[in-house]
Design a protein around this motif. Structure first.
Motif, PDB file in Angstrom:
ATOM      1  N   ALA A  63      26.620  -0.120  -4.477  1.00 25.41           N
ATOM      2  CA  ALA A  63      27.395  -0.035  -5.164  1.00 25.41           C
ATOM      3  C   ALA A  63      25.725  -0.253  -7.083  1.00 25.41           C
ATOM      4  CB  ALA A  63      28.318  -1.426  -5.649  1.00 25.41           C
ATOM      5  N   ALA A  64      25.722  -1.094  -6.437  1.00 28.30           N
ATOM      6  CA  ALA A  64      24.618  -2.056  -7.223  1.00 28.30           C
ATOM      7  C   ALA A  64      22.974  -0.359  -7.933  1.00 28.30           C
ATOM      8  CB  ALA A  64      23.063  -2.244  -6.480  1.00 28.30           C
ATOM      9  N   ALA A  65      23.290   0.696  -6.527  1.00 22.73           N
ATOM     10  CA  ALA A  65      22.802   1.627  -7.152  1.00 22.73           C
ATOM     11  C   ALA A  65      23.362   2.320  -8.542  1.00 22.73           C
ATOM     12  CB  ALA A  65      22.128   2.963  -6.015  1.00 22.73           C
ATOM     13  N   LEU A  66      24.352   2.670  -7.921  1.00 28.19           N
ATOM     14  CA  LEU A  66      25.573   3.332  -8.575  1.00 28.19           C
ATOM     15  C   LEU A  66      25.982   2.978 -10.437  1.00 28.19           C
ATOM     16  CD1 LEU A  66      27.896   4.205  -5.824  1.00 28.19           C
ATOM     17  CD2 LEU A  66      26.811   5.978  -7.582  1.00 28.19           C
ATOM     18  N   GLN A  67      25.463   1.230 -10.110  1.00 30.60           N
ATOM     19  CA  GLN A  67      26.629   1.098 -11.353  1.00 30.60           C
ATOM     20  C   GLN A  67      25.177   0.204 -12.198  1.00 30.60           C
ATOM     21  OE1 GLN A  67      28.061  -3.007  -9.186  1.00 30.60           O
ATOM     22  NE2 GLN A  67      29.432  -2.007  -9.862  1.00 30.60           N
ATOM     23  N   GLU A  68      24.197   0.242 -11.739  1.00 29.28           N
ATOM     24  CA  GLU A  68      22.744   0.064 -12.298  1.00 29.28           C
ATOM     25  C   GLU A  68      21.964   1.425 -12.327  1.00 29.28           C
ATOM     26  OE1 GLU A  68      19.724  -2.504 -10.055  1.00 29.28           O
ATOM     27  OE2 GLU A  68      22.014  -4.177 -10.113  1.00 29.28           O
ATOM     28  N   ASN A  69      22.134   2.248 -11.885  1.00 28.49           N
ATOM     29  CA  ASN A  69      22.161   4.052 -12.271  1.00 28.49           C
ATOM     30  C   ASN A  69      20.671   4.251 -11.915  1.00 28.49           C
ATOM     31  OD1 ASN A  69      22.397   6.333 -13.281  1.00 28.49           O
ATOM     32  ND2 ASN A  69      21.387   6.185 -15.401  1.00 28.49           N
ATOM     33  N   TRP A  70      20.595   3.750 -11.011  1.00 29.84           N
ATOM     34  CA  TRP A  70      19.151   4.115 -10.185  1.00 29.84           C
ATOM     35  C   TRP A  70      18.857   6.069 -10.394  1.00 29.84           C
ATOM     36  CZ3 TRP A  70      18.825   1.553  -4.707  1.00 29.84           C
ATOM     37  CH2 TRP A  70      19.010  -0.259  -4.964  1.00 29.84           C
TER      38      TRP A  70
ATOM     39  N   ARG B 220       0.729  -1.281  -0.159  1.00 31.66           N
ATOM     40  CA  ARG B 220       0.298  -0.285  -0.229  1.00 31.66           C
ATOM     41  C   ARG B 220       0.922   0.992  -0.138  1.00 31.66           C
ATOM     42  NH1 ARG B 220      -3.068   0.735   4.846  1.00 31.66           N
ATOM     43  NH2 ARG B 220      -3.955   2.519   4.045  1.00 31.66           N
ATOM     44  N   PHE B 221       1.883   1.171   0.292  1.00 30.66           N
ATOM     45  CA  PHE B 221       3.143   2.339   0.652  1.00 30.66           C
ATOM     46  C   PHE B 221       4.031   2.486   0.167  1.00 30.66           C
ATOM     47  CE2 PHE B 221       0.966   1.670   4.451  1.00 30.66           C
ATOM     48  CZ  PHE B 221       0.051   2.784   5.172  1.00 30.66           C
ATOM     49  N   PHE B 222       4.060   0.945  -0.661  1.00 32.16           N
ATOM     50  CA  PHE B 222       5.653   0.923  -1.902  1.00 32.16           C
ATOM     51  C   PHE B 222       5.478   0.269  -3.233  1.00 32.16           C
ATOM     52  CE2 PHE B 222       8.163   2.111   1.994  1.00 32.16           C
ATOM     53  CZ  PHE B 222       9.066   2.929   1.635  1.00 32.16           C
ATOM     54  N   ALA B 223       5.574   0.520  -4.361  1.00 30.00           N
ATOM     55  CA  ALA B 223       4.760  -0.221  -5.149  1.00 30.00           C
ATOM     56  C   ALA B 223       5.453  -1.739  -5.619  1.00 30.00           C
ATOM     57  CB  ALA B 223       4.833   0.455  -6.794  1.00 30.00           C
ATOM     58  N   SER B 224       6.796  -1.753  -4.838  1.00 29.26           N
ATOM     59  CA  SER B 224       7.390  -2.686  -5.319  1.00 29.26           C
ATOM     60  C   SER B 224       8.423  -2.720  -4.356  1.00 29.26           C
ATOM     61  CB  SER B 224       8.245  -2.959  -6.447  1.00 29.26           C
ATOM     62  OG  SER B 224       9.306  -1.385  -6.429  1.00 29.26           O
ATOM     63  N   LYS B 225       9.364  -3.933  -3.660  1.00 27.73           N
ATOM     64  CA  LYS B 225      10.574  -3.772  -3.389  1.00 27.73           C
ATOM     65  C   LYS B 225      11.670  -2.858  -4.189  1.00 27.73           C
ATOM     66  CE  LYS B 225      13.721  -6.050  -0.606  1.00 27.73           C
ATOM     67  NZ  LYS B 225      14.913  -7.172  -1.941  1.00 27.73           N
ATOM     68  N   ALA B 226      11.865  -2.755  -5.488  1.00 28.09           N
ATOM     69  CA  ALA B 226      12.522  -2.034  -6.022  1.00 28.09           C
ATOM     70  C   ALA B 226      12.235  -0.551  -5.355  1.00 28.09           C
ATOM     71  CB  ALA B 226      12.517  -1.658  -7.377  1.00 28.09           C
ATOM     72  N   ALA B 227      11.183   0.009  -5.185  1.00 27.16           N
ATOM     73  CA  ALA B 227      10.617   1.261  -4.620  1.00 27.16           C
ATOM     74  C   ALA B 227      11.293   1.538  -2.521  1.00 27.16           C
ATOM     75  CB  ALA B 227       9.336   1.474  -4.580  1.00 27.16           C
ATOM     76  N   ILE B 228      11.259   0.213  -1.791  1.00 22.28           N
ATOM     77  CA  ILE B 228      11.894  -0.215  -0.490  1.00 22.28           C
ATOM     78  C   ILE B 228      13.542   0.481  -0.951  1.00 22.28           C
ATOM     79  CG2 ILE B 228      12.036  -0.665   1.339  1.00 22.28           C
ATOM     80  CD1 ILE B 228       9.389  -2.538   0.824  1.00 22.28           C
ATOM     81  N   ASN B 229      14.094  -0.788  -2.449  1.00 22.13           N
ATOM     82  CA  ASN B 229      15.438  -0.430  -2.029  1.00 22.13           C
ATOM     83  C   ASN B 229      15.794   0.706  -2.229  1.00 22.13           C
ATOM     84  OD1 ASN B 229      15.191  -2.780  -1.683  1.00 22.13           O
ATOM     85  ND2 ASN B 229      16.229  -3.396  -4.989  1.00 22.13           N
ATOM     86  N   GLN B 230      15.198   2.265  -3.223  1.00 20.09           N
ATOM     87  CA  GLN B 230      15.125   3.545  -4.255  1.00 20.09           C
ATOM     88  C   GLN B 230      15.128   3.995  -2.277  1.00 20.09           C
ATOM     89  OE1 GLN B 230      14.091   4.253  -7.551  1.00 20.09           O
ATOM     90  NE2 GLN B 230      14.468   2.371  -8.079  1.00 20.09           N
ATOM     91  N   GLU B 231      14.255   3.687  -1.900  1.00 15.67           N
ATOM     92  CA  GLU B 231      13.395   5.127  -0.723  1.00 15.67           C
ATOM     93  C   GLU B 231      15.115   5.179   0.666  1.00 15.67           C
ATOM     94  OE1 GLU B 231      10.786   7.702   1.836  1.00 15.67           O
ATOM     95  OE2 GLU B 231      11.288   7.010  -0.342  1.00 15.67           O
TER      96      GLU B 231
END
Length: 209
Positions: free
Chosen positions: A118-125, A54-65
């Motif tokens: 590192a994943a955020a930088l390499q995958e260009n979040w 209800r608060f995050f559309a996906s696990k990826a959205a939590i990662n980015q938060e």
């Protein structure tokens, strides 16, 4: 600046979203961000996975938060250096050392969180672009002061910032950090030598500092 995408949440909704983020970060630090599931986060908070969604559309959205939260802390620290005491050359050197120290500390002390960054930088979040902009802006603040005081050469400001931030890659980019540490390189010493080289290039007369 646009309004927060969560501005329409009630105070209770914002508190729940923050609690989800906090719980996820705790699990990321113990299990790792890849191994942590939405079910794990829901279990930690005694709620259903559906409620998390209800608060995050996906696990990826939590990662980015969570990544955004960590990088925001680094951005704030960078601005403290940029607006802090000391001459412009001293602040450039301090900012190099801050970026190096934060990278190495996370690599050794918070490896599971480092892996996510590192994943955020390499995958260009998406959050990475905002972080790069903030570090560029911090460097630009120092460069503008240095040029106004006459301690830095009157070069194109955007180019100077691009070169300064780019020079930090050897001790901040995940792939390069891995390689340097595998070769037992001293990242703090690399940051110091790189800062000295850049500052020498920025002096109005081109002479050593």
């Amino acid at each position: 600046m646009s309004a927060s995408p969560h501005a329409d949440l009630s105070p209770t909704g914002r508190a729940t979203r923050a609690a989800i983020t906090d719980a996820a970060e705790r699990l990321f630090r113990t299990l790792g961000y890849q191994k942590t599931t939405v079910a794990d986060i829901a279990r930690e908070l005694h709620m259903s996975p559906a409620n998390v969604y209800r608060f995050f559309a996906s696990k990826a959205a939590i990662n980015q938060e969570i990544c955004a939260r960590i990088l925001a802390g680094l951005d704030a620290a960078a601005w403290e250096v940029a607006r802090g005491p000391g001459s412009p050359p001293e602040r450039v050197r301090a900012l190099f050392h801050l970026l190096q120290r934060e990278t190495e500390d996370r690599f050794f002390k918070e490896r599971r969180m480092y892996d996510m960054i590192a994943a955020a930088l390499q995958e260009n979040w998406p959050i990475v672009g905002a972080h790069i902009h903030e570090i560029d802006a911090a460097f630009r603040h120092i460069v503008d002061e240095g040029q106004a005081q006459g301690v830095f050469a009157r070069l194109d400001g955007e180019d100077v910032v691009r070169f300064l931030h780019g020079a930090c890659a050897i001790f901040t980019h995940p792939a390069m950090v891995e390689k340097c540490l595998a070769m037992d390189e001293n990242l703090a010493a690399i940051a110091e030598r790189t800062a000295n080289f850049c500052l020498r290039a920025l002096r109005p007369d081109g002479s050593p500092e």
